[in-house]
Design a protein around this motif. Structure first.
Motif, PDB file in Angstrom:
ATOM      1  N   MET A   1       0.695  -1.625   0.026  1.00  0.00           N
ATOM      2  CA  MET A   1      -0.131   0.181  -0.048  1.00  0.00           C
ATOM      3  C   MET A   1       0.518   1.581  -0.292  1.00  0.00           C
ATOM      4  O   MET A   1       1.713   1.551   0.552  1.00  0.00           O
ATOM      5  N   ASP A   2       0.753   2.274  -0.984  1.00  0.00           N
ATOM      6  CA  ASP A   2       1.207   3.234  -1.193  1.00  0.00           C
ATOM      7  C   ASP A   2       0.777   4.297   0.302  1.00  0.00           C
ATOM      8  O   ASP A   2       0.069   4.527   0.377  1.00  0.00           O
ATOM      9  N   ARG A   3       1.943   5.040   1.060  1.00  0.00           N
ATOM     10  CA  ARG A   3       1.730   5.851   2.040  1.00  0.00           C
ATOM     11  C   ARG A   3       1.998   6.944   1.850  1.00  0.00           C
ATOM     12  O   ARG A   3       2.468   8.026   1.206  1.00  0.00           O
ATOM     13  N   LYS A   4       0.684   7.480   1.551  1.00  0.00           N
ATOM     14  CA  LYS A   4       0.929   8.917   1.119  1.00  0.00           C
ATOM     15  C   LYS A   4       1.027   9.674   2.325  1.00  0.00           C
ATOM     16  O   LYS A   4       1.599  11.023   2.229  1.00  0.00           O
ATOM     17  N   VAL A   5       0.897   9.869   3.537  1.00  0.00           N
ATOM     18  CA  VAL A   5       1.649  11.028   4.708  1.00  0.00           C
ATOM     19  C   VAL A   5       2.105   9.968   5.484  1.00  0.00           C
ATOM     20  O   VAL A   5       1.405   7.995   5.932  1.00  0.00           O
ATOM     21  N   LEU A  35      10.776  12.343  -1.324  1.00  0.00           N
ATOM     22  CA  LEU A  35      10.103  11.102  -0.895  1.00  0.00           C
ATOM     23  C   LEU A  35       8.927  10.937  -2.074  1.00  0.00           C
ATOM     24  O   LEU A  35       8.572   9.345  -1.835  1.00  0.00           O
ATOM     25  N   GLY A  36       7.597  11.734  -2.006  1.00  0.00           N
ATOM     26  CA  GLY A  36       6.813  11.044  -2.461  1.00  0.00           C
ATOM     27  C   GLY A  36       5.804  10.613  -1.434  1.00  0.00           C
ATOM     28  O   GLY A  36       4.656  10.264  -2.062  1.00  0.00           O
ATOM     29  N   SER A  37       5.450  11.077  -0.660  1.00  0.00           N
ATOM     30  CA  SER A  37       4.610  10.999   0.363  1.00  0.00           C
ATOM     31  C   SER A  37       4.948  11.956   1.444  1.00  0.00           C
ATOM     32  O   SER A  37       5.879  13.055   1.679  1.00  0.00           O
ATOM     33  N   ARG A  38       3.699  12.663   2.472  1.00  0.00           N
ATOM     34  CA  ARG A  38       3.593  14.145   2.982  1.00  0.00           C
ATOM     35  C   ARG A  38       4.102  13.110   4.237  1.00  0.00           C
ATOM     36  O   ARG A  38       3.809  12.640   4.739  1.00  0.00           O
ATOM     37  N   ALA A 319      13.927   7.140   6.774  1.00  0.00           N
ATOM     38  CA  ALA A 319      12.777   6.504   8.130  1.00  0.00           C
ATOM     39  C   ALA A 319      11.673   6.320   6.818  1.00  0.00           C
ATOM     40  O   ALA A 319      11.284   5.326   6.947  1.00  0.00           O
ATOM     41  N   ALA A 320      11.305   7.108   6.650  1.00  0.00           N
ATOM     42  CA  ALA A 320       9.976   7.135   6.060  1.00  0.00           C
ATOM     43  C   ALA A 320      10.168   7.056   4.913  1.00  0.00           C
ATOM     44  O   ALA A 320       9.506   5.120   3.808  1.00  0.00           O
ATOM     45  N   ARG A 321      11.493   6.539   3.785  1.00  0.00           N
ATOM     46  CA  ARG A 321      11.693   5.981   3.087  1.00  0.00           C
ATOM     47  C   ARG A 321      11.498   4.270   2.660  1.00  0.00           C
ATOM     48  O   ARG A 321      10.891   3.438   1.605  1.00  0.00           O
ATOM     49  N   ASN A 322      12.421   3.961   4.172  1.00  0.00           N
ATOM     50  CA  ASN A 322      11.766   2.842   4.283  1.00  0.00           C
ATOM     51  C   ASN A 322      10.499   2.355   4.500  1.00  0.00           C
ATOM     52  O   ASN A 322      10.475   1.467   3.780  1.00  0.00           O
ATOM     53  N   ILE A 323      10.765   2.478   5.661  1.00  0.00           N
ATOM     54  CA  ILE A 323       8.432   3.072   5.443  1.00  0.00           C
ATOM     55  C   ILE A 323       8.050   2.425   4.009  1.00  0.00           C
ATOM     56  O   ILE A 323       6.717   1.455   3.887  1.00  0.00           O
ATOM     57  N   HIS A 325       8.672   2.353   1.345  1.00  0.00           N
ATOM     58  CA  HIS A 325       8.859   0.818   0.233  1.00  0.00           C
ATOM     59  C   HIS A 325       9.175  -0.273   1.086  1.00  0.00           C
ATOM     60  O   HIS A 325       9.470  -1.126   0.464  1.00  0.00           O
ATOM     61  N   GLN A 326       8.608  -0.262   2.310  1.00  0.00           N
ATOM     62  CA  GLN A 326       8.776  -1.416   2.755  1.00  0.00           C
ATOM     63  C   GLN A 326       9.586  -1.867   2.919  1.00  0.00           C
ATOM     64  O   GLN A 326       9.692  -3.421   3.273  1.00  0.00           O
TER      65      GLN A 326
END
Ligand code: NAP
Ligand code: HSE
Length: 430
Positions: A1-5, A35-38, A319-323, A325-326
């Protein structure tokens, strides 16, 4: 699931925390683009929710209950910028156990419990990021862990405490007294909550422990680092040092030879021609010497709100990139061994010594004899000033074992012509 936030919870909104909030707010679009997410700051833990803040913050974000961050399942990343060791260690452990990534700027904690906390992180498939813990905004941790990983690191040395460098710069360039320069460093947000950590060299020793453990792939016990701070450095010595062609700086140094590691933090007279002598105010600079790459220098602001926030926010993005891209875990620390450490008494240094002696014939000769007996060779010896009865003598030695120098000092102190030993500092060889 792509994380928007991706949601962030913060522990602390002081000098560093305010910078983090400011960078995340003012560069929000830039970061979202990369990042591609907020990134959204959901809650911020402080001690006093009613305190006036130097940064624009929605009061509803503030809480004095750590559980509002640590136990909120919507929060993915916990940013610890409150400082302290014991309480903070428990909070970070709880955050990791609750499946959150942790970003911290806390070198005191990492130098003491970093290995344990990384283990907890690994056990929960998460990671701890700590780029801001050494050198403020200067990239140092990632280069050591990644870009220089193929090297055998031979040595590292540098200025890694902004507060003491600020104080020494202001004393030498502006002629300010120690106390005045310290107050300024505190007002600018460079100093630790307990500034004795900066002044006595502990802050630099924590940072050296973090750098050396990564550089030499060895657990570093803080008790193995020889530490002296700057509280005994007098304006008079800074002036004499300048006359002799040196700047006084607090240096952190580590090197490895066939017998083990040498680890030390103390003030050093650095030749004015050396690049470290030109590093001023809160700036830090670190030289690393790798067997393949040779010498590499890192330079930039080592303390302060926005420079430190720059490193913290980069860690949040990682850290957000890890989250996003799982990617589980992502721990890339060295494998830590336990290398032997060479005691300070067996290390070699050059020394600067200032003393007061009775102004009478034969004093120079008896000093030379005492040093000769201890096999200490002198580089220069100067009589700086004398009144009717007292001569002030400044001398610099060649390289000598710390043990032999201590022996010479004990002999000199016992000489009837010596009134006081006023200052002993180490000198970097030209
Ligand atoms: P600071 O200005 O003193 O801010 C500390 C913040 O944490 C404050 O917002 C304070 O709340 C909050 N806090 C402290 N203890 C708390 C507790 N027990 N419960 C809840 N909140 C608590 O410190 P700082 O200079 O930002 O430094 C933070 C960390 O970053 C330290 O580990 C420091 O070593 C490290 N660091 C600092 C710098 C720098 O240049 N300052 C650079 C690199 C790393 P209140 O605001 O309500 O008092
Ligand atoms: N008190 C620290 C310093 C803050 O002066 O370097 C940055 O780690």
């Amino acid at each position: 699931m792509d994380r928007k936030v991706i949601r962030v919870g913060m522990l602390g909104l002081g000098t560093v925390g305010s910078g983090v909030l400011q960078v995340l707010t003012q560069n929000g679009e830039e970061i979202t683009g990369k990042l591609g997410s907020r990134l959204e700051v959901k809650k911020i833990v402080v001690r006093d929710v009613s305190k006036k803040r130097g940064v624009g913050v929605d009061p509803s974000l503030l809480t004095d209950k750590p559980e509002d961050v640590l136990d909120d399942p919507e929060i993915d990343i916990v940013v610890e910028v409150m400082g302290g060791v014991e309480e903070t260690r428990h909070l970070i452990t709880r955050a990791l156990e609750n499946g959150k990534y942790v970003v911290t700027a806390n070198k005191d904690l990492l130098a003491q419990y970093g290995a344990d906390l990384l283990q907890v992180a690994g056990a929960h498939g998460k990671n701890i990021y700590y780029e801001a813990s050494v050198g403020g905004g200067i990239p140092l941790i990632r280069p050591l862990k990644r870009c220089l990983a193929a090297n055998r690191i031979l040595s590292l040395r540098g200025i890694i405490n902004g507060t003491t460098n600020y104080i020494l710069t202001q004393m030498s360039r502006e002629g300010k007294e120690f106390e005045e320069a310290l107050s300024e460093a505190q007002a600018k947000g460079f100093a630790e909550a307990d500034p004795s950590s900066d002044l006595e060299g502990r802050d630099a020793s924590y940072k050296l422990a973090i750098l050396a453990s990564l550089a030499f792939s060895s657990r570093i016990n803080l008790a193995d680092i020889y530490v002296e701070g700057i509280s005994e450095v007098k304006l008079r010595d800074i002036r004499y040092a300048a006359e002799l062609g040196y700047a006084v700086k607090l240096l952190a140094m580590a090197e490895e030879n066939d017998h083990g590691l040498k680890l030390r933090v103390h003030p050093v007279l650095i030749p004015l021609t050396h690049p470290l002598a030109a590093v001023s105010n809160e700036f830090n600079a670190i030289f690393l010497n790798g067997d393949a790459v040779g010498e590499v220098m890192f330079y930039g602001r080592g303390a302060g709100s926005l420079p430190t926030a720059s490193a913290v926010c980069a860690d949040i993005i990682d850290a957000a990139r890890n989250i996003k891209h799982q990617v589980e875990n992502g721990i890339v620390e060295a494998t830590f061994g336990e290398k032997p450490v060479i005691p300070i008494a067996e290390q070699v240094s050059c020394f600067y010594l200032r003393l007061k002696a009775k102004d009478q014939p034969g004093v120079f000769a008896s000093l030379a004899t005492a040093f000769g007996d201890a096999r200490v060779s002198l580089d220069m010896i100067i009589q700086k000033r004398s009144d009717a009865e007292t001569a002030e003598i400044v001398l610099v030695t060649h390289g000598v074992s710390e043990g032999s120098f201590g022996q010479a000092i004990a002999e000199i102190k016992a000489m009837p012509a010596i009134k006081s030993i006023n200052s002993i500092l180490r000198v970097m060889e030209r």
